[in-house]
Design an enzyme around this catalytic site. Sequence first.
Site, PDB file in Angstrom:
ATOM      1  N   TYR A  67       0.614   5.116   3.934  1.00  0.00           N
ATOM      2  CA  TYR A  67       1.492   4.210   2.751  1.00  0.00           C
ATOM      3  C   TYR A  67       2.006   5.102   1.522  1.00  0.00           C
ATOM      4  O   TYR A  67       1.404   5.108   0.581  1.00  0.00           O
ATOM      5  CB  TYR A  67       0.652   3.443   1.675  1.00  0.00           C
ATOM      6  CG  TYR A  67       0.175   2.447   1.945  1.00  0.00           C
ATOM      7  CD1 TYR A  67       1.214   1.017   1.697  1.00  0.00           C
ATOM      8  CD2 TYR A  67      -0.543   2.078   2.735  1.00  0.00           C
ATOM      9  CE1 TYR A  67       0.937   0.168   2.121  1.00  0.00           C
ATOM     10  CE2 TYR A  67      -0.959   0.313   3.167  1.00  0.00           C
ATOM     11  CZ  TYR A  67      -0.193   0.039   2.114  1.00  0.00           C
ATOM     12  OH  TYR A  67      -0.531  -1.865   2.702  1.00  0.00           O
ATOM     13  N   PHE A  75      -2.127   4.103  -8.498  1.00  0.00           N
ATOM     14  CA  PHE A  75      -3.347   3.045  -7.449  1.00  0.00           C
ATOM     15  C   PHE A  75      -3.436   3.688  -5.641  1.00  0.00           C
ATOM     16  O   PHE A  75      -4.478   3.197  -4.991  1.00  0.00           O
ATOM     17  CB  PHE A  75      -2.923   1.993  -7.364  1.00  0.00           C
ATOM     18  CG  PHE A  75      -1.711   1.943  -6.779  1.00  0.00           C
ATOM     19  CD1 PHE A  75      -0.834   1.300  -5.646  1.00  0.00           C
ATOM     20  CD2 PHE A  75      -0.748   0.982  -7.605  1.00  0.00           C
ATOM     21  CE1 PHE A  75      -0.320   1.282  -5.295  1.00  0.00           C
ATOM     22  CE2 PHE A  75       0.780   0.911  -6.839  1.00  0.00           C
ATOM     23  CZ  PHE A  75       0.818   1.327  -6.171  1.00  0.00           C
ATOM     24  N   ARG A 103       9.337 -11.825   3.453  1.00  0.00           N
ATOM     25  CA  ARG A 103       8.410 -11.635   1.761  1.00  0.00           C
ATOM     26  C   ARG A 103       8.216 -13.343   1.141  1.00  0.00           C
ATOM     27  O   ARG A 103       7.796 -13.101   0.268  1.00  0.00           O
ATOM     28  CB  ARG A 103       9.129 -10.766   1.179  1.00  0.00           C
ATOM     29  CG  ARG A 103       9.163  -8.425   1.915  1.00  0.00           C
ATOM     30  CD  ARG A 103       9.787  -8.066   1.225  1.00  0.00           C
ATOM     31  NE  ARG A 103       9.805  -7.988   0.259  1.00  0.00           N
ATOM     32  CZ  ARG A 103       8.656  -7.275  -0.378  1.00  0.00           C
ATOM     33  NH1 ARG A 103       7.867  -6.159   0.410  1.00  0.00           N
ATOM     34  NH2 ARG A 103       8.559  -6.380  -1.526  1.00  0.00           N
ATOM     35  N   THR A 109       3.814  -8.955  -5.214  1.00  0.00           N
ATOM     36  CA  THR A 109       2.630  -8.683  -4.741  1.00  0.00           C
ATOM     37  C   THR A 109       1.367  -9.268  -5.434  1.00  0.00           C
ATOM     38  O   THR A 109       0.619  -8.725  -4.710  1.00  0.00           O
ATOM     39  CB  THR A 109       3.057  -6.971  -4.754  1.00  0.00           C
ATOM     40  OG1 THR A 109       4.391  -7.167  -4.150  1.00  0.00           O
ATOM     41  CG2 THR A 109       1.955  -5.810  -4.756  1.00  0.00           C
ATOM     42  N   ARG A 120      -0.096 -15.367   0.001  1.00  0.00           N
ATOM     43  CA  ARG A 120      -1.170 -14.594  -0.557  1.00  0.00           C
ATOM     44  C   ARG A 120      -1.689 -15.996  -1.955  1.00  0.00           C
ATOM     45  O   ARG A 120      -2.766 -15.093  -2.633  1.00  0.00           O
ATOM     46  CB  ARG A 120      -0.478 -13.572  -1.524  1.00  0.00           C
ATOM     47  CG  ARG A 120       0.195 -12.516  -1.021  1.00  0.00           C
ATOM     48  CD  ARG A 120       1.263 -11.229  -1.218  1.00  0.00           C
ATOM     49  NE  ARG A 120       0.790  -9.825  -0.525  1.00  0.00           N
ATOM     50  CZ  ARG A 120       2.399  -9.498  -0.784  1.00  0.00           C
ATOM     51  NH1 ARG A 120       3.272  -9.894  -1.304  1.00  0.00           N
ATOM     52  NH2 ARG A 120       2.200  -7.989   0.367  1.00  0.00           N
ATOM     53  N   HIS A 133       0.366  -7.415   3.647  1.00  0.00           N
ATOM     54  CA  HIS A 133       1.873  -6.796   3.417  1.00  0.00           C
ATOM     55  C   HIS A 133       2.918  -7.274   4.685  1.00  0.00           C
ATOM     56  O   HIS A 133       2.564  -7.750   5.963  1.00  0.00           O
ATOM     57  CB  HIS A 133       2.094  -5.145   4.287  1.00  0.00           C
ATOM     58  CG  HIS A 133       3.035  -4.962   4.615  1.00  0.00           C
ATOM     59  ND1 HIS A 133       2.765  -3.412   3.051  1.00  0.00           N
ATOM     60  CD2 HIS A 133       3.098  -4.224   5.427  1.00  0.00           C
ATOM     61  CE1 HIS A 133       4.323  -2.897   3.624  1.00  0.00           C
ATOM     62  NE2 HIS A 133       4.034  -3.300   5.393  1.00  0.00           N
TER      63      HIS A 133
HETATM   64  P1  CMP Z   1       1.629  -3.556   0.091  1.00  0.00           P
HETATM   65  O1  CMP Z   1       2.568  -5.051   0.606  1.00  0.00           O
HETATM   66  O2  CMP Z   1       0.593  -3.137   0.759  1.00  0.00           O
HETATM   67  O3  CMP Z   1       1.977  -2.464  -0.626  1.00  0.00           O
HETATM   68  C1  CMP Z   1       1.912  -1.766  -1.134  1.00  0.00           C
HETATM   69  C2  CMP Z   1       0.613  -1.760  -1.557  1.00  0.00           C
HETATM   70  O4  CMP Z   1       0.565  -1.274  -2.722  1.00  0.00           O
HETATM   71  C3  CMP Z   1       1.017  -3.197  -2.103  1.00  0.00           C
HETATM   72  O5  CMP Z   1       0.788  -4.408  -1.128  1.00  0.00           O
HETATM   73  C4  CMP Z   1      -0.457  -3.897  -2.719  1.00  0.00           C
HETATM   74  O6  CMP Z   1      -1.684  -4.043  -1.792  1.00  0.00           O
HETATM   75  C5  CMP Z   1      -0.813  -2.843  -3.388  1.00  0.00           C
HETATM   76  N1  CMP Z   1      -0.696  -2.696  -5.130  1.00  0.00           N
HETATM   77  C6  CMP Z   1       0.222  -2.918  -4.970  1.00  0.00           C
HETATM   78  N2  CMP Z   1       0.421  -2.330  -7.212  1.00  0.00           N
HETATM   79  C7  CMP Z   1      -1.422  -2.179  -6.956  1.00  0.00           C
HETATM   80  C8  CMP Z   1      -1.829  -2.330  -8.290  1.00  0.00           C
HETATM   81  N3  CMP Z   1      -0.967  -1.937  -9.602  1.00  0.00           N
HETATM   82  N4  CMP Z   1      -3.019  -1.949  -7.589  1.00  0.00           N
HETATM   83  C9  CMP Z   1      -3.110  -2.025  -6.504  1.00  0.00           C
HETATM   84  N5  CMP Z   1      -2.945  -1.925  -6.284  1.00  0.00           N
HETATM   85  C10 CMP Z   1      -1.448  -2.109  -5.942  1.00  0.00           C
END
Ligand code: CMP
Length: 155
Positions: A67, A75, A103, A109, A120, A133
């Site tokens: 990441y 975050f 997606r 998300t 989700r 993810h």
């Molecule tokens: P993912 O699709 O795995 O890609 C990045 C990840 O960051 C996302 O899913 C979330 O799990 C995490 N994420 C994104 N925005 C936030 C947030 N505001 N607070 C905590 N985690 C976040």
Amino acid sequence: MGLGFCWATFAFQKHENMTNKTFTMIKPDAFAAGNTGSILKHIEAAGFKIVAMKLTKLSAEKAGEFYAVHKERPFYGELVEFMSSGPIVAAILEKENAVAAFRTLIGATNPANADEGTIRKLYAKSVGENAIHGSDSDENAAIEGSFFFSAFEKI
Ligand code: CMP
């Protein structure tokens, strides 16, 4: 081997690699809740073929590397801690227009904004612990797939 053949081979591989595959991870929250089987069933029922899959656990270092693009986000620390908190299932999936189709299947998300019937909406708890993810581009699908799988692990 003529130039025409080389070009045709390249074009085919580009199509194969870049538009038909995506990468996914079933995250620690969904794995711990015993939702792995249900989520995989959902994915297969939507027409995705599993071309590589493994159960593993990320170290904090590896989760941070995966990441790294979010390193400056507030975050990031929470994300790394969560993603290294328990087992995950990583997989490469194949379907026409895989990145966009997947997606759509997983939903927004933040599960509060996810459409009814999406993975989700069904299984995620929060924006941080959001069950699954999915790669956001063909380029990232290739990078993320290669993060977890060597060439001989991909069917
Ligand atoms: P993912 O699709 O795995 O890609 C990045 C990840 O960051 C996302 O899913 C979330 O799990 C995490 N994420 C994104 N925005 C936030 C947030 N505001 N607070 C905590 N985690 C976040």
